[in-house]
Every structure is written in structure tokens, then in C-alpha cells.
Design a protein around this motif. Structure first.
Motif, PDB file in Angstrom:
ATOM      1  N   LEU A 140     -37.097 125.675   5.020  1.00 61.26           N
ATOM      2  CA  LEU A 140     -37.479 127.079   5.188  1.00 61.26           C
ATOM      3  C   LEU A 140     -37.153 127.574   6.592  1.00 61.26           C
ATOM      4  N   ALA A 141     -37.392 126.735   7.585  1.00 60.04           N
ATOM      5  CA  ALA A 141     -37.064 127.121   8.960  1.00 60.04           C
ATOM      6  C   ALA A 141     -35.568 127.360   9.115  1.00 60.04           C
ATOM      7  N   GLU A 142     -34.758 126.518   8.458  1.00 58.82           N
ATOM      8  CA  GLU A 142     -33.305 126.689   8.525  1.00 58.82           C
ATOM      9  C   GLU A 142     -32.872 127.960   7.810  1.00 58.82           C
ATOM     10  N   TYR A 143     -33.413 128.204   6.617  1.00 57.06           N
ATOM     11  CA  TYR A 143     -33.040 129.397   5.858  1.00 57.06           C
ATOM     12  C   TYR A 143     -33.440 130.673   6.600  1.00 57.06           C
ATOM     13  N   LYS A 144     -34.569 130.619   7.279  1.00 54.30           N
ATOM     14  CA  LYS A 144     -35.017 131.792   8.040  1.00 54.30           C
ATOM     15  C   LYS A 144     -34.010 132.144   9.129  1.00 54.30           C
ATOM     16  N   LYS A 145     -33.429 131.132   9.746  1.00 54.29           N
ATOM     17  CA  LYS A 145     -32.462 131.363  10.822  1.00 54.29           C
ATOM     18  C   LYS A 145     -31.200 132.054  10.320  1.00 54.29           C
TER      19      LYS A 145
END
Length: 341
Positions: A124-129
Motif C-alpha cells: 500500500l505504501a508503494e502504491y500510494k507513491k
């Protein structure tokens, strides 16, 4: 969790009568649909098809959010622009499917569980970026002889709940999708009973785990008899059963319900959504919109057939189906609008 970020995302997705386009088919599912149209089942052809979708002129008039797959959110257009960026520049919020598809539920024949919780916080942190502001997780519930079992319902609800908590922790809106499949010969009443049980169980668990109802989107099925059933219900009967089931099961604080099409034809999905909004808009406390996949995409895919010469017409069909879905959300759809001129 920043509650305001979640609320603002939901407000933007559904502004001005818009809804969500689900274009997050898994590679095997997308390849199966390509095969039916004689399209090469390759990553490059999937990229070209998704590029066709995100570059459709005027799509932002009806679509406020688009759910992408992991493959698509990493792909770029011919001119090197990330797909998610192209959507964002058009005013369409990118979202991401984060589940890892379904597998057999051990010990429970003919029932499924959705996988993908391992490593989800980091993903999720990666997708948010890369621009994702909402996510989707689909649970699948089958109606049949002695199923669904309580164990299957609870297992899938638990997964949906943990997914939703992780999304909100990351300031990403969770689309919570407990799909009661149309497969089978069950009656509309049986679909109602199972849908109600699943939704009530779901919201009990969401409440237990402190999921903010105001910062989520529910993506349910409509209450419809199974595809193999001889029972034929009117559009108004489906709308009535669906509205009653949701009123009995879904808290009023949930801001939006975005129906899946679940294998309905494009026209039938619009007819049902229209009747729900037209007949019950004064009784329903939520935005009642759409998160359609095949009901918007299929005519476009059938017309494209993998050929560049067909792109313009395919995009017109995509635009048309998205526009009809928005009209149905507003309760002003009629079948005469189906004629593309």
C-alpha cells in the motif's frame, strides 16, 4: 489515519454523478477475454488495451475513479507517461486492486478465500507513491447446496476487515467488495438471505476493528436470482429486493455504495441501477453508484479486437457505456439511450 483525506477522496470520486470503472482484471482473466476476441494474450496487448481505456476522450465526464491492476499501474503509454498519471491529469483518481485472487478454502469444498494480506502494508505504501488513493479487495461467496457456510463467510469477512484497516492506516480508501456470485440456480430470495447475512457479518467485524465507516466504499452485488434459475424477476423487483437488503444491512454512515455488475449484461446492469435510484433515492442514505467492469468495457473490447484501426470506435463505445452508467446513477436512464448515434 487522516479521516479528511479519505472523505475528500470519496467525494471527488463520486462528484457530479460519476462512478468507478473497474479495469483491474487479473492477467488470466484478461487473457481469457482476449482469446475470445482473437487478441494475442501478451503483456504488450494488455498495455495497449489499458492505454485505449485511459486515453478515451471525455471519460472523466462519467468516471471519477479507475481501479487498476498491479501490472497496469506500472505500465506507461506510448509516449512514456505512466497510466496512473494520465488518469490523474484527466481528473480521474487512480485506485489499485490489492488482493491476490481466490483459492480453495481448505476443508470446505466449493468455497473460496481471497489471499493477499501478507506484505499488504508495504505494498500500500508503494502504491500510494505512484498515485493510488483508493484500493479494492474482492471476496467471493458462492450459493449452492449447504453453502455458503458460516466458516466461509467469517473467513472472507475477516480478510476484508484486515485489508480495510491497513488501507485506512495508509490514508487509502478501501473498497470493500463481498460478492455473492450469480452462478447457480438459486432464487432471488436466497440471494437476499445470503447477501443480508454477509453484509451484517461484515459490518459487525468492521466495527469491531475500528474501521471508519465514513472513510470506506461498499461494493456489493445486487440481489438477483442465479443465472441458471428459471425464476425471472422484473427490474423493479430486483431494485426493491436490493434496496430492502441494503437498508437492513448497511449503516447509514457509509457514504457510498458502488455496485458491481457481476456478469449482468451492460443494459441490464444500467436498468437495475437506474431503478434503484429512481424508485428509492429518497429512502437511501448513501450515494448509490457503480463500479462496473464488463458492463462498461465489454462492447469496447469486442469492437477493438486488438486492431489500431478500431481504437476510435472502441473508445466511443466505452464513453457511451460509461455515460449510460452515470445516467442510471441519476435515475434518468431509459433503453432508448442504448442506441449509439
Amino acid at each position: 489515519m487522516d479521516k479528511q483525506i479519505l472523505k475528500d477522496t470519496i467525494k471527488q470520486v463520486f462528484s457530479n454523478g460519476k462512478g468507478i470503472l473497474a479495469m483491474d482484471e487479473s492477467n488470466p482473466t484478461c487473457n481469457k477475454r482476449f482469446a475470445a476476441n482473437g487478441i494475442p494474450e501478451t503483456e504488450e496487448m494488455r498495455r495497449k488495451y489499458r492505454q485505449l481505456i485511459v486515453s478515451t476522450p471525455g471519460l472523466n465526464e462519467s468516471i471519477g475513479g479507475a481501479i487498476l491492476s498491479d501490472e497496469t499501474i506500472r505500465q506507461k503509454t506510448d509516449d512514456g507517461q505512466p497510466m496512473a498519471d494520465l488518469l490523474t491529469h484527466a481528473g480521474i483518481i487512480p485506485g489499485i486492486k490489492v488482493d491476490m485472487s481466490t483459492t480453495s478454502l481448505s476443508g470446505f469444498p466449493n468455497e473460496k478465500i481471497t489471499e493477499g494480506l501478507d506484505g499488504l502494508r508495504e505494498r500500500l505504501a508503494e502504491y500510494k507513491k505512484v498515485g493510488a488513493r483508493f484500493a479494492k479487495w474482492r471476496a467471493v461467496i458462492t450459493i449452492g447446496n449447504d453453502i455458503p457456510t458460516r466458516a466461509c463467510i467469517k473467513a472472507n469477512v475477516n480478510a476484508l476487515t484486515m485489508y480495510a484497516t491497513l488501507c485506512q492506516e495508509a490514508d487509502i480508501v478501501p473498497i470493500v467488495e463481498p460478492e455473492i456470485l450469480m452462478d447457480g440456480n438459486h432464487s432471488m430470495q436466497r440471494c437476499y438471505e445470503v447477501t443480508e447475512e454477509v453484509l451484517k457479518t461484515l459490518f459487525y467485524h468492521l466495527y469491531e476493528f475500528k474501521v471508519d465507516f465514513e472513510g470506506m466504499i461498499l461494493k456489493p452485488n445486487m440481489v438477483i436470482a442465479g443465472k441458471e434459475s428459471e425464476e425471472r424477476n422484473s427490474v423493479d423487483a430486483v431494485a426493491q429486493a436490493t434496496a430492502n437488503c441494503l437498508l437492513a444491512s448497511v449503516p447509514a454512515t457509509v457514504p457510498a455504495i458502488a455496485f458491481l455488475s457481476g456478469g449482468q449484461s451492460p443494459q441490464k446492469a444500467c436498468e437495475h441501477l437506474n431503478a434503484i435510484n429512481k424508485n428509492f433515492k429518497d429512502q437511501l442514505p448513501w450515494i448509490v453508484a457503480f463500479s462496473f467492469a464488463r458492463a462498461i468495457q465489454q462492447p469496447c473490447l469486442d469492437a477493438w479486437k486488438g486492431r489500431d484501426s478500431n481504437i476510435e470506435f472502441a473508445q466511443k463505445l466505452l464513453y457511451h457505456r460509461a455515460k449510460l452508467s452515470t445516467v442510471a446513477r441519476l435515475g434518468t436512464y431509459n433503453s432508448k439511450m442504448e442506441d449509439l448515434r
